[in-house]
Design an enzyme around this catalytic site. Structure first.
Site, PDB file in Angstrom:
ATOM      1  N   HIS A  26      14.831   0.437   0.373  1.00 40.75           N
ATOM      2  CA  HIS A  26      13.935   1.415  -0.242  1.00 40.75           C
ATOM      3  C   HIS A  26      13.103   2.060   0.858  1.00 40.75           C
ATOM      4  O   HIS A  26      13.208   1.700   2.038  1.00 40.75           O
ATOM      5  CB  HIS A  26      13.029   0.763  -1.297  1.00 40.75           C
ATOM      6  CG  HIS A  26      12.350  -0.489  -0.830  1.00 40.75           C
ATOM      7  ND1 HIS A  26      11.250  -0.488  -0.006  1.00 40.75           N
ATOM      8  CD2 HIS A  26      12.639  -1.798  -1.054  1.00 40.75           C
ATOM      9  CE1 HIS A  26      10.876  -1.721   0.245  1.00 40.75           C
ATOM     10  NE2 HIS A  26      11.709  -2.552  -0.374  1.00 40.75           N
ATOM     11  N   LYS A  29       9.134   9.026  -5.642  1.00 43.26           N
ATOM     12  CA  LYS A  29       8.392   7.866  -5.172  1.00 43.26           C
ATOM     13  C   LYS A  29       9.325   6.822  -4.567  1.00 43.26           C
ATOM     14  O   LYS A  29      10.331   6.449  -5.176  1.00 43.26           O
ATOM     15  CB  LYS A  29       7.607   7.258  -6.342  1.00 43.26           C
ATOM     16  CG  LYS A  29       6.638   6.157  -5.937  1.00 43.26           C
ATOM     17  CD  LYS A  29       5.431   6.702  -5.200  1.00 43.26           C
ATOM     18  CE  LYS A  29       4.373   5.616  -4.996  1.00 43.26           C
ATOM     19  NZ  LYS A  29       3.255   6.087  -4.185  1.00 43.26           N
ATOM     20  N   ASP A  84       8.914 -10.128   4.623  1.00 37.50           N
ATOM     21  CA  ASP A  84       9.081  -9.161   3.546  1.00 37.50           C
ATOM     22  C   ASP A  84       9.959  -9.777   2.469  1.00 37.50           C
ATOM     23  O   ASP A  84      10.108 -11.001   2.406  1.00 37.50           O
ATOM     24  CB  ASP A  84       9.651  -7.840   4.068  1.00 37.50           C
ATOM     25  CG  ASP A  84      11.068  -7.946   4.628  1.00 37.50           C
ATOM     26  OD1 ASP A  84      11.676  -9.039   4.549  1.00 37.50           O
ATOM     27  OD2 ASP A  84      11.579  -6.934   5.146  1.00 37.50           O
ATOM     28  N   ASP A 125       6.538 -18.190 -16.922  1.00 38.89           N
ATOM     29  CA  ASP A 125       6.040 -18.305 -18.300  1.00 38.89           C
ATOM     30  C   ASP A 125       5.162 -19.529 -18.506  1.00 38.89           C
ATOM     31  O   ASP A 125       4.378 -19.580 -19.457  1.00 38.89           O
ATOM     32  CB  ASP A 125       7.217 -18.361 -19.285  1.00 38.89           C
ATOM     33  CG  ASP A 125       7.902 -17.016 -19.433  1.00 38.89           C
ATOM     34  OD1 ASP A 125       7.206 -15.995 -19.290  1.00 38.89           O
ATOM     35  OD2 ASP A 125       9.120 -16.981 -19.673  1.00 38.89           O
ATOM     36  N   ASN A 171      -0.489  -6.746   2.829  1.00 40.84           N
ATOM     37  CA  ASN A 171      -1.440  -7.507   2.030  1.00 40.84           C
ATOM     38  C   ASN A 171      -2.718  -7.676   2.845  1.00 40.84           C
ATOM     39  O   ASN A 171      -2.855  -8.612   3.642  1.00 40.84           O
ATOM     40  CB  ASN A 171      -0.842  -8.861   1.640  1.00 40.84           C
ATOM     41  CG  ASN A 171      -1.661  -9.591   0.596  1.00 40.84           C
ATOM     42  OD1 ASN A 171      -2.866  -9.721   0.731  1.00 40.84           O
ATOM     43  ND2 ASN A 171      -0.994 -10.068  -0.441  1.00 40.84           N
ATOM     44  N   ARG A 207      -0.916   4.407   3.381  1.00 41.83           N
ATOM     45  CA  ARG A 207      -2.364   4.581   3.290  1.00 41.83           C
ATOM     46  C   ARG A 207      -2.778   6.020   3.606  1.00 41.83           C
ATOM     47  O   ARG A 207      -2.305   6.617   4.578  1.00 41.83           O
ATOM     48  CB  ARG A 207      -3.087   3.645   4.269  1.00 41.83           C
ATOM     49  CG  ARG A 207      -2.697   2.181   4.147  1.00 41.83           C
ATOM     50  CD  ARG A 207      -3.323   1.527   2.938  1.00 41.83           C
ATOM     51  NE  ARG A 207      -3.154   0.080   2.991  1.00 41.83           N
ATOM     52  CZ  ARG A 207      -2.449  -0.628   2.127  1.00 41.83           C
ATOM     53  NH1 ARG A 207      -1.822  -0.033   1.137  1.00 41.83           N
ATOM     54  NH2 ARG A 207      -2.356  -1.940   2.231  1.00 41.83           N
ATOM     55  N   ARG A 262     -11.890  -2.390   1.478  1.00 42.61           N
ATOM     56  CA  ARG A 262     -10.815  -2.166   2.454  1.00 42.61           C
ATOM     57  C   ARG A 262     -11.173  -0.911   3.233  1.00 42.61           C
ATOM     58  O   ARG A 262     -10.881   0.203   2.837  1.00 42.61           O
ATOM     59  CB  ARG A 262      -9.483  -2.003   1.723  1.00 42.61           C
ATOM     60  CG  ARG A 262      -8.276  -1.918   2.638  1.00 42.61           C
ATOM     61  CD  ARG A 262      -7.022  -1.641   1.830  1.00 42.61           C
ATOM     62  NE  ARG A 262      -7.057  -0.326   1.209  1.00 42.61           N
ATOM     63  CZ  ARG A 262      -6.251   0.068   0.229  1.00 42.61           C
ATOM     64  NH1 ARG A 262      -5.385  -0.771  -0.280  1.00 42.61           N
ATOM     65  NH2 ARG A 262      -6.340   1.278  -0.269  1.00 42.61           N
ATOM     66  N   SER A 268      -5.915   7.963  -1.784  1.00 42.71           N
ATOM     67  CA  SER A 268      -4.789   8.840  -1.463  1.00 42.71           C
ATOM     68  C   SER A 268      -4.768  10.076  -2.358  1.00 42.71           C
ATOM     69  O   SER A 268      -5.103  10.025  -3.538  1.00 42.71           O
ATOM     70  CB  SER A 268      -3.473   8.076  -1.591  1.00 42.71           C
ATOM     71  OG  SER A 268      -3.338   7.513  -2.879  1.00 42.71           O
TER      72      SER A 268
END
Length: 546
Positions: free
Chosen positions: A11, A36, A147, A234, A290, A393, A473, A505
């Site tokens: 991706h 996207k 990743d 679950d 993260n 970002r 952040r 953004s």
């Protein structure tokens, strides 16, 4: 050496170009196609190449495809392990590998004149590692990547010495911190391989009461690796539909997954430091986005300095593959000059776009002062300036700005963007002022890849950017690197007494970040934004004035 880097397998397809060891340009395909993440992360899409971003990179470097010395493709089909269980993409893994092997022919079709024999395969996690260590301001350093997955691994630990990579450990699939976090993302009703940052934000609203049970399933193995057993989600919280109600147990599960991820990364960092003795760590891979985990590594880990690739996701492997190939060819690599590696438009071009759109606009004597005045009057401002950012970002090139002193502006911005109300927005602040307002995380922090504690005396003064857990952040702005942003921040403080503004953004939910003037005008026209600052020009919402 003229090297084009390509990421296309999973991706976030992207392209980058490196000439004589210098990064010239880098861009994600989604910014051109307005789709996207560029494409769906399924094996059937592996043949889809970043056509438009690659063509733009070549144009930015003034190169014809025939002039390339190499094309670096950030996946090595020869490293795929067909015997792996649990990561076979529903039985279609061999199709992904087949498409990757045929990429030289695909590229020749895309770029007539390109010699197929210049295409080189670079292992996915080696490309991640190079995007971090070789692009960083460090010389010799440790490097950690993590990743969802590469060809046969999900993490890589090593070091760079004299520009050469030395692998020390890797984690073989199916064990994967990234895939585990993705699974939690899907269980919580968000889109996997896309919305993991929502889980990180949601975690602040919960208590990690499932942590002990998760630790039995997800843990460091003490040898530079880790284990991730299938998680019975679950047992902890019911699966949530995308439009379903968020329950307290959903937040608690997010908090537990976030905490166990942090703990494993800390263990990996300590193991890596023990093996290398380096004081500096470079990081990349989707897990490195993260920022909460990154701050814990900085605050509690053994490394003195940490640099994270601002395009740490798969898009960054296009850059890393090109850098690794340049290093392999003996090139001296220049550090990444910043994340502003994408497209830009000059004043005459912007004026042409505005005239074509038939919108009233004005050329401001000082756009920084105009924007500061509007923000002080509680306007929401779309800020479109300079070269666009490479990575997820908004860093003051394609941003939405607002007054941080009004608590209601968090809800207001989330409504403008059409996103969940638990999502925080970020502050930008001059680097020399940041320590007055924020602590715990590293300063400077120019890429929004760490969280910082908002000092208690500032929390009531800048409530729009103070998250529920008292953090923010931040993005620090260097006057030398970005004088226009610095001027705007200074002008805003002169009017309000606040040395920071809200920065999020410039896009709406489900859409890529704005990149070109058409995108900016469409976003301004469809969202309740008061002012568009595009180059030196201001476009005001009808009926709004300071």
């Amino acid at each position: 050496m003229r090297i084009l880097g390509i990421n296309a397998v999973f991706h976030d397809p992207a392209a980058a170009i490196v000439v004589d060891g210098r990064i010239v340009a880098a861009a994600e395909e989604e910014r051109f196609t307005r789709r996207k993440h560029g494409k769906s992360p399924v094996p059937f899409s592996t043949w889809e190449l970043p056509e438009r971003s690659a063509a733009w990179c070549l144009d930015a470097a003034g190169l014809d495809p025939s002039e390339l010395d190499a094309v670096a493709y950030s996946y090595d089909p020869m490293s795929v392990d067909d015997t792996l269980e649990g990561v076979d993409a529903g039985g279609w893994e061999k199709l992904r590998t087949l498409y990757a092997r045929r990429v030289p022919a695909f590229l020749r079709t895309l770029f007539p004149g390109l010699a197929p024999d210049v295409v080189r395969f670079v292992r996915h996690h080696v490309a991640h590692a190079a995007s971090a260590a070789l692009a960083s301001p460090f010389d010799d350093c440790a490097v950690l990547t993590s990743d969802g997955r590469g060809e046969a691994e999900s993490a890589l630990l090593g070091e760079y010495r004299d520009g050469k990579f030395v692998e020390l450990a890797h984690q073989k699939l199916p064990h994967s911190l990234g895939l585990t976090y993705e699974a939690a993302t899907a269980h919580l009703g968000f889109q996997r391989s896309s919305d993991e940052y929502k889980v990180m934000a949601l975690a602040s609203y919960g208590t990690p009461r499932f942590l002990d049970e998760l630790r039995e399933l997800v843990f460091a193995s003490g040898d530079g690796g880790f284990r991730t057993a299938p998680v019975p989600w679950d047992r902890f919280a019911p699966a949530r539909r995308p439009d379903g109600e968020l329950l307290p147990e959903h937040a608690d599960l997010a908090a537990s997954v976030q905490r166990v991820t942090e703990e494993v990364l800390l263990d990996l960092a300590r193991w890596l430091h023990d093996r290398t003795g380096h004081t500096d760590l470079a990081m990349a891979g989707g897990t490195a986005l993260n920022c909460v985990a990154n701050t814990r590594l900085y605050a509690e880990g053994p490394f003195e300095r940490i640099w994270v690739q601002p395009a740490s996701g798969d898009a960054g492997t296009a850059l890393g593959a090109a850098l690794q190939l340049a290093a392999d060819f003996g090139e001296a690599i220049e550090p990444m000059p910043g994340a502003n590696l994408g497209r830009e438009w000059h004043e005459d071009e912007l004026r042409t776009w505005l005239d074509r759109a038939r919108v009233p606009y004005e050329r401001c004597a000082d756009i920084a002062e105009t924007v500061a005045e509007a923000l002080a009057d509680d306007a929401i401002v779309a800020w479109f300036q300079g070269r666009s950012e490479f990575g997820p970002r908004a860093l003051g090139r394609r941003s939405l700005l607002a007054h941080p002193g009004r608590a209601e502006n968090l809800e207001r911005l989330n409504e403008v963007k059409g996103r969940e109300q638990f999502r925080p927005v970020a502050p930008m602040v001059l680097a020399e002022r940041a320590a007055e307002l924020f602590d715990r995380g590293p300063i400077p922090s120019p890429y929004m890849l760490f969280v910082h504690d908002v000092k208690p005396q500032w929390r009531d003064r800048i409530p729009a950017v103070t998250h529920v857990d008292g953090t923010a952040r931040i993005q620090t702005v260097d006057r030398h690197d970005d004088p226009l942003l610095a001027d705007m921040l200074t002008a805003f403080e002169r009017r309000t007494g606040l040395p920071t503004v809200v920065n999020t953004s410039l896009n709406t939910a489900g859409r890529p970040m704005v990149d070109d003037p058409r995108d900016a005008l469409e976003c301004f026209g469809s969202a309740p934004v008061d002012l568009l600052a595009i180059g030196p020009f201001a476009v005001r919402r009808k009926g709004w004035a300071p």
